[in-house]
Motif scaffolding. Structure first.
Motif, PDB file in Angstrom:
ATOM      1  N   TRP A  35     -14.519 -20.388 -19.425  1.00 41.87           N
ATOM      2  CA  TRP A  35     -14.751 -20.050 -18.021  1.00 41.87           C
ATOM      3  C   TRP A  35     -16.054 -19.292 -17.821  1.00 41.87           C
ATOM      4  N   TYR A  42     -18.755 -23.387 -10.892  1.00 43.00           N
ATOM      5  CA  TYR A  42     -17.487 -23.276 -10.155  1.00 43.00           C
ATOM      6  C   TYR A  42     -17.735 -22.636  -8.786  1.00 43.00           C
ATOM      7  N   GLY A  71      -6.153 -14.380 -12.414  1.00 46.84           N
ATOM      8  CA  GLY A  71      -7.146 -15.431 -12.652  1.00 46.84           C
ATOM      9  C   GLY A  71      -7.998 -15.569 -11.409  1.00 46.84           C
ATOM     10  N   GLY A  73     -11.080 -15.305 -10.780  1.00 44.72           N
ATOM     11  CA  GLY A  73     -12.384 -15.973 -10.828  1.00 44.72           C
ATOM     12  C   GLY A  73     -13.471 -15.111 -10.229  1.00 44.72           C
ATOM     13  N   SER A  76     -13.319 -16.101  -4.957  1.00 46.89           N
ATOM     14  CA  SER A  76     -13.348 -17.025  -3.814  1.00 46.89           C
ATOM     15  C   SER A  76     -12.119 -16.872  -2.908  1.00 46.89           C
ATOM     16  N   ASP A  92      -9.019 -11.102 -14.338  1.00 40.40           N
ATOM     17  CA  ASP A  92      -9.528 -12.341 -14.933  1.00 40.40           C
ATOM     18  C   ASP A  92     -10.001 -12.023 -16.350  1.00 40.40           C
ATOM     19  N   SER A  93      -9.874 -13.000 -17.253  1.00 41.93           N
ATOM     20  CA  SER A  93     -10.282 -12.746 -18.644  1.00 41.93           C
ATOM     21  C   SER A  93     -11.747 -13.103 -18.879  1.00 41.93           C
ATOM     22  N   MET A  97     -17.088 -14.360 -14.899  1.00 40.02           N
ATOM     23  CA  MET A  97     -16.442 -14.441 -13.585  1.00 40.02           C
ATOM     24  C   MET A  97     -16.364 -13.042 -12.954  1.00 40.02           C
ATOM     25  N   MET A 118      -8.886  -8.826 -18.014  1.00 40.16           N
ATOM     26  CA  MET A 118      -7.604  -8.802 -18.741  1.00 40.16           C
ATOM     27  C   MET A 118      -7.062 -10.210 -18.871  1.00 40.16           C
ATOM     28  N   ASP A 119      -6.353 -10.484 -19.954  1.00 38.90           N
ATOM     29  CA  ASP A 119      -5.756 -11.808 -20.118  1.00 38.90           C
ATOM     30  C   ASP A 119      -4.410 -11.868 -19.384  1.00 38.90           C
ATOM     31  N   ILE A 120      -4.106 -13.052 -18.878  1.00 33.43           N
ATOM     32  CA  ILE A 120      -2.850 -13.237 -18.137  1.00 33.43           C
ATOM     33  C   ILE A 120      -1.644 -12.862 -18.998  1.00 33.43           C
ATOM     34  N   SER A 137      -3.900 -18.295  -8.113  1.00 37.20           N
ATOM     35  CA  SER A 137      -4.495 -19.454  -7.450  1.00 37.20           C
ATOM     36  C   SER A 137      -5.299 -20.287  -8.453  1.00 37.20           C
ATOM     37  N   ARG A 138      -4.825 -21.488  -8.744  1.00 31.95           N
ATOM     38  CA  ARG A 138      -5.515 -22.449  -9.615  1.00 31.95           C
ATOM     39  C   ARG A 138      -5.797 -21.887 -11.014  1.00 31.95           C
TER      40      ARG A 138
HETATM   41  C1  SAM Z   1     -10.065 -22.431 -11.486  1.00 37.85           C
HETATM   42  S1  SAM Z   1     -10.475 -20.745 -11.627  1.00 37.85           S
HETATM   43  C2  SAM Z   1      -9.601 -20.075 -10.230  1.00 37.85           C
HETATM   44  C3  SAM Z   1     -10.311 -18.930  -9.591  1.00 37.85           C
HETATM   45  C4  SAM Z   1      -9.690 -18.497  -8.258  1.00 37.85           C
HETATM   46  N1  SAM Z   1      -8.351 -17.978  -8.444  1.00 37.85           N
HETATM   47  C5  SAM Z   1      -9.695 -19.650  -7.272  1.00 37.85           C
HETATM   48  O1  SAM Z   1      -8.636 -20.167  -6.919  1.00 37.85           O
HETATM   49  O2  SAM Z   1     -10.798 -20.042  -6.900  1.00 37.85           O
HETATM   50  C6  SAM Z   1      -9.419 -20.216 -12.962  1.00 37.85           C
HETATM   51  C7  SAM Z   1      -9.647 -18.774 -13.350  1.00 37.85           C
HETATM   52  O3  SAM Z   1      -8.570 -18.368 -14.187  1.00 37.85           O
HETATM   53  C8  SAM Z   1      -9.099 -17.575 -15.225  1.00 37.85           C
HETATM   54  N2  SAM Z   1      -8.192 -17.660 -16.372  1.00 37.85           N
HETATM   55  C9  SAM Z   1      -7.816 -18.778 -17.027  1.00 37.85           C
HETATM   56  N3  SAM Z   1      -6.995 -18.467 -18.046  1.00 37.85           N
HETATM   57  C10 SAM Z   1      -6.869 -17.110 -18.029  1.00 37.85           C
HETATM   58  C11 SAM Z   1      -6.158 -16.182 -18.831  1.00 37.85           C
HETATM   59  N4  SAM Z   1      -5.409 -16.578 -19.858  1.00 37.85           N
HETATM   60  N5  SAM Z   1      -6.247 -14.877 -18.517  1.00 37.85           N
HETATM   61  C12 SAM Z   1      -6.988 -14.446 -17.452  1.00 37.85           C
HETATM   62  N6  SAM Z   1      -7.698 -15.278 -16.667  1.00 37.85           N
HETATM   63  C13 SAM Z   1      -7.631 -16.592 -16.948  1.00 37.85           C
HETATM   64  C14 SAM Z   1     -10.464 -18.180 -15.527  1.00 37.85           C
HETATM   65  O4  SAM Z   1     -11.309 -17.262 -16.177  1.00 37.85           O
HETATM   66  C15 SAM Z   1     -10.934 -18.567 -14.136  1.00 37.85           C
HETATM   67  O5  SAM Z   1     -11.690 -17.548 -13.556  1.00 37.85           O
END
Ligand code: SAM
Length: 282
Positions: A35, A42, A71, A73, A76, A92-93, A97, A118-120, A137-138
């Motif tokens: 990411w 993105y 997450g 990002g 947005s 977000d990890s 971002m 932080m990781d999810i 979200s996504r």
């Molecule tokens: C598609 S983007 C979505 C961003 C925002 N939520 C949106 O809807 O526009 C996915 C986001 O999830 C984060 N992400 C994915 N896996 C993750 C994890 N294990 N821990 C934390 N963040 C994570 C990515 O870094 C990225 O910023």
């Protein structure tokens, strides 16, 4: 092949297992997308999309709410939401971002969003505390330990949990292309598995198709190959030629802008949400 099982055995199905098996088959289990690398493109793609408006219109929010955005990002969704709630904790990890997000917060002088790298998998009631609203979200489409995560998100929420997942038509265009070249296409595991999983842990969730509009337009076929969803690195030279032929057959001209677009290239997002009190005692 369709399996027939006894109706009383349905409750014994391990939906989390099937979710993980689906990710494995798709090749997404344990694969962490970069990411940091994807952050800037993105941000640009997002600006053209009506996903955020569609999502926000379906959230139930109060000006006094605290909100956890998982997450998040580059913000947005959190940034427009910051006007609608009291405060936001955005996790977000991806360092990149978070950097982009912090820059936007500074530029817009927003003072009710805290960003956390932080990781999810580290998100739980102990690390985060209670929040009125939990939003993913996504961001959790390819998260493997879904059962633990959904339980944690539900524990954190005081009022509502909102999560968006890929809908079945998200890859319609890619599937059509694979069909065109006689290649087998493996689907992402369906969000329906998660509805079953939620019911199993005592949560009756609601589902909304967000009906997001088409996003990508191109000046010509070469641009559609490079700037479309295609992972050209994965294709042989022969397949790239076939893709060119496929696009020349499927792209249409927008009568107003004269740009090319593919009517099948429509992001498909499903919002799954529940109210904290709507749970069964289990
Ligand atoms: C598609 S983007 C979505 C961003 C925002 N939520 C949106 O809807 O526009 C996915 C986001 O999830 C984060 N992400 C994915 N896996 C993750 C994890 N294990 N821990 C934390 N963040 C994570 C990515 O870094 C990225 O910023």
């Amino acid at each position: 092949m369709l399996f027939k099982i006894k109706i009383e055995d349905i409750n014994d199905i391990d939906w989390n297992y099937f979710w993980k098996e689906g990710l494995k088959e798709k090749g997404n289990l344990g694969v962490n997308k970069n990411w940091d690398k994807a952050a800037e493109p993105y941000e640009k793609l997002n600006a053209k999309d009506d996903y955020t408006d569609k999502l926000i219109n379906n959230l139930i929010l109060d000006k006094s709410d605290s909100l956890l955005d998982i997450g998040a990002g580059e913000g947005s969704v959190s940034i427009p939401l910051s006007e609608k709630v009291k405060n936001i904790t955005a996790v977000d990890s991806s360092k990149k971002m978070i950097e982009l997000f912090d820059k936007r917060i500074r530029e817009k002088s927003i003072n009710n969003i805290e960003t956390i790298e932080m990781d999810i998998s580290d998100i739980n009631l102990d690390s985060i505390g209670h929040k009125d609203i939990v939003l993913a979200s996504r961001s959790i489409n390819s998260f493997p330990e879904m059962e633990d995560l959904l339980i944690n998100l539900n524990e954190i929420a005081n009022k509502y949990v909102f999560i968006t997942f890929f809908g079945p038509n998200n890859w319609r265009m890619e599937k059509e292309f694979y069909n065109f070249i006689d290649k087998n296409y493996t689907d992402h595991p369906s969000y329906v598995l998660l509805l079953n999983l939620l019911e199993q842990i005592g949560i009756y969730a609601n589902v909304i198709n967000l009906d997001v509009g088409p996003v990508r337009t191109y000046d010509d076929i070469d641009e559609a190959m490079v700037n479309g969803k295609w992972k050209l690195d994965n294709y042989s030279d022969k397949e790239k030629g076939q893709l060119h032929e496929f696009l020349s057959k499927t792209l249409q001209v927008d009568s107003k802008t004269k740009k090319l677009f593919n009517p099948l290239d429509k992001p498909d997002w499903v919002l799954i949400w529940w109210k904290k009190e709507d749970q069964m005692e289990i």
